[in-house]
Design a protein around this motif. Sequence first.
Motif, PDB file in Angstrom:
ATOM      1  N   HIS A 105      -9.456  -7.220   2.703  1.00  0.00           N
ATOM      2  CA  HIS A 105      -8.575  -7.833   3.713  1.00  0.00           C
ATOM      3  C   HIS A 105      -7.096  -7.480   3.500  1.00  0.00           C
ATOM      4  CE1 HIS A 105     -12.149 -10.022   4.876  1.00  0.00           C
ATOM      5  NE2 HIS A 105     -12.246 -10.554   3.681  1.00  0.00           N
ATOM      6  N   TRP A 106      -6.851  -6.200   3.288  1.00  0.00           N
ATOM      7  CA  TRP A 106      -5.473  -5.754   3.155  1.00  0.00           C
ATOM      8  C   TRP A 106      -4.750  -5.870   4.491  1.00  0.00           C
ATOM      9  CZ3 TRP A 106      -4.545  -0.794  -0.245  1.00  0.00           C
ATOM     10  CH2 TRP A 106      -4.847  -1.109  -1.584  1.00  0.00           C
ATOM     11  N   PRO A 107      -3.430  -6.073   4.452  1.00  0.00           N
ATOM     12  CA  PRO A 107      -2.647  -6.102   5.692  1.00  0.00           C
ATOM     13  C   PRO A 107      -2.571  -4.700   6.305  1.00  0.00           C
ATOM     14  CG  PRO A 107      -1.204  -6.224   3.793  1.00  0.00           C
ATOM     15  CD  PRO A 107      -2.604  -6.354   3.266  1.00  0.00           C
ATOM     16  N   PRO A 108      -2.421  -4.625   7.601  1.00  0.00           N
ATOM     17  CA  PRO A 108      -2.401  -3.309   8.279  1.00  0.00           C
ATOM     18  C   PRO A 108      -1.357  -2.347   7.731  1.00  0.00           C
ATOM     19  CG  PRO A 108      -2.592  -5.088   9.879  1.00  0.00           C
ATOM     20  CD  PRO A 108      -2.334  -5.734   8.564  1.00  0.00           C
ATOM     21  N   SER A 109      -0.187  -2.856   7.372  1.00  0.00           N
ATOM     22  CA  SER A 109       0.874  -1.968   6.886  1.00  0.00           C
ATOM     23  C   SER A 109       0.485  -1.296   5.573  1.00  0.00           C
ATOM     24  CB  SER A 109       2.182  -2.753   6.697  1.00  0.00           C
ATOM     25  OG  SER A 109       1.981  -3.834   5.798  1.00  0.00           O
ATOM     26  N   LEU A 110      -0.177  -2.030   4.697  1.00  0.00           N
ATOM     27  CA  LEU A 110      -0.576  -1.460   3.406  1.00  0.00           C
ATOM     28  C   LEU A 110      -1.759  -0.509   3.585  1.00  0.00           C
ATOM     29  CD1 LEU A 110       0.138  -1.465   0.418  1.00  0.00           C
ATOM     30  CD2 LEU A 110      -1.495  -3.326   0.086  1.00  0.00           C
ATOM     31  N   VAL A 111      -2.640  -0.810   4.535  1.00  0.00           N
ATOM     32  CA  VAL A 111      -3.749   0.097   4.844  1.00  0.00           C
ATOM     33  C   VAL A 111      -3.191   1.429   5.340  1.00  0.00           C
ATOM     34  CG1 VAL A 111      -5.744   0.517   6.337  1.00  0.00           C
ATOM     35  CG2 VAL A 111      -5.374  -1.764   5.351  1.00  0.00           C
ATOM     36  N   SER A 112      -2.158   1.358   6.162  1.00  0.00           N
ATOM     37  CA  SER A 112      -1.529   2.571   6.677  1.00  0.00           C
ATOM     38  C   SER A 112      -0.913   3.388   5.548  1.00  0.00           C
ATOM     39  CB  SER A 112      -0.460   2.193   7.707  1.00  0.00           C
ATOM     40  OG  SER A 112       0.215   3.348   8.174  1.00  0.00           O
ATOM     41  N   SER A 113      -0.268   2.703   4.607  1.00  0.00           N
ATOM     42  CA  SER A 113       0.342   3.417   3.477  1.00  0.00           C
ATOM     43  C   SER A 113      -0.724   4.070   2.612  1.00  0.00           C
ATOM     44  CB  SER A 113       1.171   2.438   2.636  1.00  0.00           C
ATOM     45  OG  SER A 113       2.280   1.946   3.366  1.00  0.00           O
ATOM     46  N   LEU A 114      -1.849   3.394   2.421  1.00  0.00           N
ATOM     47  CA  LEU A 114      -2.934   3.981   1.635  1.00  0.00           C
ATOM     48  C   LEU A 114      -3.519   5.201   2.338  1.00  0.00           C
ATOM     49  CD1 LEU A 114      -4.798   3.805  -0.843  1.00  0.00           C
ATOM     50  CD2 LEU A 114      -6.311   2.326   0.501  1.00  0.00           C
ATOM     51  N   GLN A 115      -3.614   5.124   3.645  1.00  0.00           N
ATOM     52  CA  GLN A 115      -4.127   6.260   4.407  1.00  0.00           C
ATOM     53  C   GLN A 115      -3.201   7.469   4.258  1.00  0.00           C
ATOM     54  OE1 GLN A 115      -4.430   5.578   8.621  1.00  0.00           O
ATOM     55  NE2 GLN A 115      -5.815   7.319   8.945  1.00  0.00           N
ATOM     56  N   HIS A 116      -1.891   7.225   4.317  1.00  0.00           N
ATOM     57  CA  HIS A 116      -0.929   8.309   4.117  1.00  0.00           C
ATOM     58  C   HIS A 116      -1.076   8.941   2.732  1.00  0.00           C
ATOM     59  CE1 HIS A 116       0.942   7.774   7.909  1.00  0.00           C
ATOM     60  NE2 HIS A 116       1.564   6.630   7.639  1.00  0.00           N
ATOM     61  N   PHE A 117      -1.320   8.106   1.759  1.00  0.00           N
ATOM     62  CA  PHE A 117      -1.458   8.610   0.389  1.00  0.00           C
ATOM     63  C   PHE A 117      -2.733   9.445   0.256  1.00  0.00           C
ATOM     64  CE2 PHE A 117      -3.490   7.951  -3.804  1.00  0.00           C
ATOM     65  CZ  PHE A 117      -2.601   8.680  -4.571  1.00  0.00           C
ATOM     66  N   ILE A 118      -3.845   8.932   0.768  1.00  0.00           N
ATOM     67  CA  ILE A 118      -5.117   9.622   0.626  1.00  0.00           C
ATOM     68  C   ILE A 118      -5.096  10.979   1.357  1.00  0.00           C
ATOM     69  CG2 ILE A 118      -7.582   9.547   1.264  1.00  0.00           C
ATOM     70  CD1 ILE A 118      -7.504   6.540   0.749  1.00  0.00           C
ATOM     71  N   THR A 119      -4.475  10.995   2.528  1.00  0.00           N
ATOM     72  CA  THR A 119      -4.405  12.242   3.294  1.00  0.00           C
ATOM     73  C   THR A 119      -3.175  13.090   2.955  1.00  0.00           C
ATOM     74  OG1 THR A 119      -3.230  11.085   5.093  1.00  0.00           O
ATOM     75  CG2 THR A 119      -5.639  11.193   5.238  1.00  0.00           C
ATOM     76  N   LEU A 120      -2.336  12.556   2.052  1.00  0.00           N
ATOM     77  CA  LEU A 120      -1.103  13.235   1.638  1.00  0.00           C
ATOM     78  C   LEU A 120      -0.248  13.592   2.862  1.00  0.00           C
ATOM     79  CD1 LEU A 120      -2.417  15.570  -1.193  1.00  0.00           C
ATOM     80  CD2 LEU A 120      -1.295  13.335  -1.393  1.00  0.00           C
ATOM     81  N   SER A 121      -0.149  12.637   3.752  1.00  0.00           N
ATOM     82  CA  SER A 121       0.634  12.873   4.962  1.00  0.00           C
ATOM     83  C   SER A 121       1.959  12.127   4.869  1.00  0.00           C
ATOM     84  CB  SER A 121      -0.150  12.380   6.175  1.00  0.00           C
ATOM     85  OG  SER A 121      -0.466  11.003   6.067  1.00  0.00           O
TER      86      SER A 121
END
Length: 222
Positions: free
Chosen positions: A206-222
């Motif tokens: 149940h992470w907040p949307p903003s932190l999910v977005s940051s994790l996605q950026h990290f995983i995709t190195l975007s």
Amino acid sequence: MGSYKAQIPHLHLLPPPNPNAKTLKPPLLSPGISTRRFLLFSLSSTCTLALVNAKLLHSGFMDALASSFDPLSQAEKDASSLVSRRVSEAVELLERGKELQAQGDFPKALQFFTSVVENYKDFAFSDYARVGRALALYEVGDRDEAIAEMEDVSISLKGYPEVHAALAAALYADKHAPLLAENQFAIATLLDPHFTDLSYVIETKHWPPSLVSSLQHFITLS
């Protein structure tokens, strides 16, 4: 003479008594022996009864002593009761914060997590409230404080994968520190590989949307 002998029964057929034979009689106990055995039996019964009574008395005494013995003083009982009450209150607040986090109400969840951190920091599990507080802070926009909280908790809860994964996402997206982020994420995924899956942090953690977005950026190195 012949007629007289005929009238007498055949007594001559019975064997004559043996003057040397002794008449068998049942043995009689000596009065002294009987009395002694009776006394010994009575004494044994009395001792057995006394022993049983003594055991019962001792058992009852020990039970009464055990029931009346209390190793804690009243002050110690009061202190223990106070600690138990505070633990229950803290756990209730922590669970309520998690429920609000799962519902997506991060401002209210922040209030409950902060209450645990500020009022029950003497309990070790308050560090888990700090993790929830950091996630909520990140969502409401106070990212610097959120990252500071994550860094601190990553030390006190070293080996807790969620805080390492959250810190990796925040360090990459907000502090532009990819190497530090990689180190934190390596710790997180070594302990729990699920953090490479965005659906896991959304649906399970149940992470907040903003932190999910940051994790996605990290995983995709975007």
